[in-house]
Design a protein around this motif. Structure first.
Motif, PDB file in Angstrom:
ATOM      1  N   ARG A 115       0.837  -1.203   0.000  1.00 26.42           N
ATOM      2  CA  ARG A 115       0.000   0.000   0.000  1.00 26.42           C
ATOM      3  C   ARG A 115       0.868   1.248   0.000  1.00 26.42           C
ATOM      4  O   ARG A 115       2.056   1.193   0.281  1.00 26.42           O
ATOM      5  CB  ARG A 115      -0.918   0.012   1.218  1.00 26.42           C
ATOM      6  N   GLN A 116       0.242   2.382  -0.296  1.00 26.25           N
ATOM      7  CA  GLN A 116       0.957   3.663  -0.243  1.00 26.25           C
ATOM      8  C   GLN A 116       1.259   3.994   1.221  1.00 26.25           C
ATOM      9  O   GLN A 116       0.469   3.673   2.113  1.00 26.25           O
ATOM     10  CB  GLN A 116       0.095   4.769  -0.859  1.00 26.25           C
ATOM     11  N   PRO A 117       2.394   4.630   1.496  1.00 23.08           N
ATOM     12  CA  PRO A 117       2.779   4.919   2.886  1.00 23.08           C
ATOM     13  C   PRO A 117       1.767   5.764   3.662  1.00 23.08           C
ATOM     14  O   PRO A 117       1.692   5.647   4.884  1.00 23.08           O
ATOM     15  CB  PRO A 117       4.097   5.678   2.743  1.00 23.08           C
ATOM     16  N   ASP A 118       0.967   6.559   2.989  1.00 25.32           N
ATOM     17  CA  ASP A 118      -0.003   7.375   3.710  1.00 25.32           C
ATOM     18  C   ASP A 118      -1.342   6.667   3.936  1.00 25.32           C
ATOM     19  O   ASP A 118      -2.246   7.241   4.546  1.00 25.32           O
ATOM     20  CB  ASP A 118      -0.223   8.707   2.988  1.00 25.32           C
ATOM     21  N   HIS A 119      -1.484   5.429   3.466  1.00 27.81           N
ATOM     22  CA  HIS A 119      -2.712   4.657   3.665  1.00 27.81           C
ATOM     23  C   HIS A 119      -2.786   4.197   5.122  1.00 27.81           C
ATOM     24  O   HIS A 119      -1.769   3.921   5.748  1.00 27.81           O
ATOM     25  CB  HIS A 119      -2.721   3.444   2.721  1.00 27.81           C
ATOM     26  N   LYS A 120      -3.999   4.103   5.668  1.00 30.72           N
ATOM     27  CA  LYS A 120      -4.135   3.751   7.087  1.00 30.72           C
ATOM     28  C   LYS A 120      -3.717   2.312   7.391  1.00 30.72           C
ATOM     29  O   LYS A 120      -3.332   2.013   8.516  1.00 30.72           O
ATOM     30  CB  LYS A 120      -5.563   4.001   7.574  1.00 30.72           C
ATOM     31  N   TYR A 161      -1.209   0.702   5.823  1.00 34.41           N
ATOM     32  CA  TYR A 161       0.167   0.486   5.366  1.00 34.41           C
ATOM     33  C   TYR A 161       0.989  -0.154   6.480  1.00 34.41           C
ATOM     34  O   TYR A 161       0.836   0.169   7.660  1.00 34.41           O
ATOM     35  CB  TYR A 161       0.787   1.830   4.978  1.00 34.41           C
TER      36      TYR A 161
END
Length: 83
Positions: free
Chosen positions: A54-59, A61
């Motif tokens: 997932r993207q690093p800013d996703h909850k 991640y």
């Protein structure tokens, strides 16, 4: 896709980025990655594996630790070279 904006260049190489690049380079699917972790004796659940990509800013991640990457490389070596 040319219609999408360009992604920013990663300044720091993380374990998650290394894992993602290995997955693309070896054309691995989720099932293949589960088998690789299984061969290394380090089982990983499906949600745990998807959280790594997932993207690093996703909850949801999750940062890939050194032990996780080391076991993936161990399993990948067993898969490519054989036992």
């Amino acid at each position: 896709d040319e219609s999408q904006p360009l992604r920013p260049v990663e300044k720091r190489i993380t374990n998650n980025l290394v894992l993602k690049k290995l997955r693309v380079a070896f054309q691995l699917k989720d099932v293949d990655m589960h088998e690789i972790f299984q061969q290394a004796g380090f089982p990983v659940s499906k949600p745990e594996l998807s959280a790594l990509f997932r993207q690093p800013d996703h909850k949801n991640y999750r940062a890939c630790g050194d032990q996780l990457l080391r076991n993936f490389l161990k399993g990948l070596t067993l898969r490519v070279r054989g036992a």
